[in-house]
Structure formats: C-alpha cells, structure tokens
Design an enzyme around this catalytic site. Structure first.
Site, PDB file in Angstrom:
ATOM      1  N   LYS A  60      53.570   7.846  44.867  1.00  0.00           N
ATOM      2  CA  LYS A  60      53.168   7.346  43.549  1.00  0.00           C
ATOM      3  C   LYS A  60      54.057   6.135  43.267  1.00  0.00           C
ATOM      4  O   LYS A  60      55.288   6.242  43.235  1.00  0.00           O
ATOM      5  CB  LYS A  60      53.407   8.435  42.500  1.00  0.00           C
ATOM      6  CG  LYS A  60      53.309   7.969  41.044  1.00  0.00           C
ATOM      7  CD  LYS A  60      51.876   7.759  40.622  1.00  0.00           C
ATOM      8  CE  LYS A  60      51.778   7.506  39.113  1.00  0.00           C
ATOM      9  NZ  LYS A  60      52.018   8.705  38.297  1.00  0.00           N
ATOM     10  N   SER A  62      54.209   1.950  41.237  1.00  0.00           N
ATOM     11  CA  SER A  62      53.670   1.101  40.183  1.00  0.00           C
ATOM     12  C   SER A  62      52.539   0.245  40.744  1.00  0.00           C
ATOM     13  O   SER A  62      52.636  -0.269  41.870  1.00  0.00           O
ATOM     14  CB  SER A  62      54.761   0.178  39.641  1.00  0.00           C
ATOM     15  OG  SER A  62      55.828   0.904  39.096  1.00  0.00           O
ATOM     16  N   THR A 116      54.851  -1.649  36.644  1.00  0.00           N
ATOM     17  CA  THR A 116      53.748  -2.229  35.882  1.00  0.00           C
ATOM     18  C   THR A 116      54.194  -2.536  34.463  1.00  0.00           C
ATOM     19  O   THR A 116      53.786  -3.542  33.879  1.00  0.00           O
ATOM     20  CB  THR A 116      52.552  -1.273  35.857  1.00  0.00           C
ATOM     21  OG1 THR A 116      52.268  -0.842  37.190  1.00  0.00           O
ATOM     22  CG2 THR A 116      51.320  -1.948  35.283  1.00  0.00           C
ATOM     23  N   ALA A 117      55.031  -1.665  33.915  1.00  0.00           N
ATOM     24  CA  ALA A 117      55.539  -1.899  32.559  1.00  0.00           C
ATOM     25  C   ALA A 117      56.231  -3.256  32.465  1.00  0.00           C
ATOM     26  O   ALA A 117      55.983  -4.030  31.533  1.00  0.00           O
ATOM     27  CB  ALA A 117      56.510  -0.788  32.171  1.00  0.00           C
ATOM     28  N   HIS A 160      56.098   6.634  29.737  1.00  0.00           N
ATOM     29  CA  HIS A 160      55.980   8.082  29.743  1.00  0.00           C
ATOM     30  C   HIS A 160      56.095   8.674  28.338  1.00  0.00           C
ATOM     31  O   HIS A 160      55.584   8.136  27.369  1.00  0.00           O
ATOM     32  CB  HIS A 160      57.005   8.705  30.698  1.00  0.00           C
ATOM     33  CG  HIS A 160      56.897   8.232  32.112  1.00  0.00           C
ATOM     34  ND1 HIS A 160      55.689   7.974  32.726  1.00  0.00           N
ATOM     35  CD2 HIS A 160      57.845   7.944  33.037  1.00  0.00           C
ATOM     36  CE1 HIS A 160      55.904   7.586  33.971  1.00  0.00           C
ATOM     37  NE2 HIS A 160      57.196   7.554  34.176  1.00  0.00           N
TER      38      HIS A 160
END
Length: 291
Positions: A60, A62, A116-117, A160
């Site tokens: 997992k 980004s 991605t943030a 999150h």
C-alpha cells in the site's frame, strides 16, 4: 489458509483501520485464494520507500509515489483508498492566522514527501501561498498534531483519523485539500494505492485482485469479524473513531477503481507532472496487466 496450498507474497500495508478492515479476510485465510500475504505493518512513508527500492511483492503506497515505481509495480484496480470528503487537512494552532497566504515562510510537518497528501498540498499551496513555503519536516502521521500543538512546527498536514480528532489537540483546520481538489476537478481524491510486482505475471495479478475484492466484500458482509484485528493495530484508537475511519475510506472505489477512480489518478498525476512535481507517467503505465 483456505485451500490446500498457497504462494506467499511479502506484503506491507498500514495499521490504519481501512487497511486492516480491507485485508483482514485475505490475511486470515477467510476467502479462497492461491496467494497468501506475509504481512508487515508500516507507515506510508516507509512503504513508499520500500516500493521505490523494489523490496516487497505487494504494498500500500501513496498514489503520488506511482510515477517512481510503475516500471516494476502494477497498480491494482482494488484495495486502495479514494473518496469524496476525505481529503488531507492543513492544521494550525488556535491563535494562528486564518489566511493561508500567511503560511509563507512557515515550517510545515507532512507525513511523507512522496505522499498524495503532500502532492495535493503543493498543488494547493502554489496558488494559496504565493510567498512560498518555509521548511518541510517529515513526521509519522500520528506525531504531526502533537508537533503543531506544542509549537515545534507552524502547521501540519494530516491524514487518516486526524479528520475526526484534531479538535482534541486544540487545533483548527485552515484548509481541506480534498475540498480544493474536488472543487478544481470534480473528481474523487486518490489517496492510497495498492501495487504488486509486474513480474508476478498477468494470471497471478488477476488472482491477487480477485482475492482483495473478495476480502473487501467479506469485510462488508461480516463487519464484526475484523474488529479485533482492526483495534489491535489501531494504536489505541477509540472504536467509534475506527468505525468512522472505515466508513469514510473503505467504499466502492476500494472494491473497484472504476472509470472515476482511474480518471482521478490520471488527473492527479497529469496535473502534478505539468507542475514539475512528479515525472510524467508513460502511456498505458496505469493499465492493469491482469485485466
């Protein structure tokens, strides 16, 4: 595991409720699959690095990290995190300016420079903070709010469950990166991707996608089955917050990216490449080999 034999895949995903909820059934042999994950838990900054170094079979990561790993890894059409109303937030202290332009020259804590943030933040800041940002500090996502609260950094970019808990730290939301993205594009927000080695081959990749989809559907049909696994790894998270987290981040896009999901991923990477923030993605690089 279900079945008579299985092939193990070295796997890493986060301990966050959306990942443990999504992968619980597959990780515990509750869905038929010839593939079995050997799971390690790691923060997104760690998994992004693992993918760039090509160290595991399934990760997992980004979506922002995809341009650096697509030669070795294929994007899976399921298991990841996209959505609406679930974007990263820029948080500041209660006495800080409410004008985003006043972030100019300030120190910002982020969860990963490949996240991605952070990519969404940079696209937003290019217009909202014309004076340019100051220093960037990378911290594990659960350390960002305390760092803002005690003044070690001027602002923090959070992901999150921080969407539900930042008020407990006396912080306020200066800007919502998801709102900015959706207003600009009309597309869902692509946050976390599931990638697997291309060398597994199309047949194995198709089996992998099937197992993950089955795991998601099992979790939806049997929500209590994964509760112990979710809370065990959720860093003492309030069960109600864990439920909010799952409801927000595990959605139809987790079962299948679909046209809107792929459009969101392409849109993010194309905008970022045009701004010089990521390498351009080669034509067809996002296509799933196991389709």
């Amino acid at each position: 595991m279900t079945g008579t034999s299985s092939t193990s895949l070295s796997t890493a995903y986060s301990p966050c409720p959306n990942d443990t909820f999504t992968f619980h059934a597959w990780a515990h042999g509750l869905v038929p699959s010839p593939l079995a994950p050997e799971v390690a838990f790691a923060d997104i900054d760690v998994t992004n690095g693992l993918a760039e170094r090509g160290e595991l079979d399934l990760l997992k990561i980004s979506y922002a990290a995809l341009p650096w790993v697509l030669e070795e890894y294929a994007l899976l059409p399921c298991g990841g995190a996209l959505g609406r109303g679930c974007g990263p937030l820029v948080l500041t202290g209660p006495d800080a300016s409410a004008d985003p332009a006043d972030l100019a020259g300030r120190t910002i804590a982020v969860p990963s420079e490949r996240s991605t943030a952070y990519l969404l933040f940079r696209l937003w800041a290019a217009e909202a903070v014309p004076g340019g940002l100051g220093g960037i500090v990378v911290l594990p996502f659960d350390e960002i709010m305390p760092a803002v609260g005690d003044g070690r950094v001027d602002a923090g970019l959070v992901i999150h469950e921080a969407r539900f808990t930042y008020q407990r730290y006396g912080l306020r939301s200066l800007a919502d990166m998801g709102e900015a993205w959706e207003a600009a594009t009309g597309l869902p927000i692509p946050l976390g991707a599931i990638v697997a080695r291309r060398s597994l081959g199309a047949e194995r990749l198709a089996e992998l996608a099937s197992a993950i989809r089955a795991s998601v559907r099992y979790a939806w049909a049997n929500p209590e089955a994964s509760r112990g696994y979710v809370l065990e790894h959720a860093q003492e998270m309030d069960p109600a917050v864990a439920d909010q987290h799952i409801a927000l981040y595990v959605n139809d896009f987790t079962a299948d990216l679909g046209e809107d999901g792929y459009a969101a991923v392409r849109g993010l990477l194309e905008r970022a490449a045009a701004a010089g923030l990521v390498p351009a993605t080669a034509p067809g690089a996002l296509d799933f080999p196991g389709a």
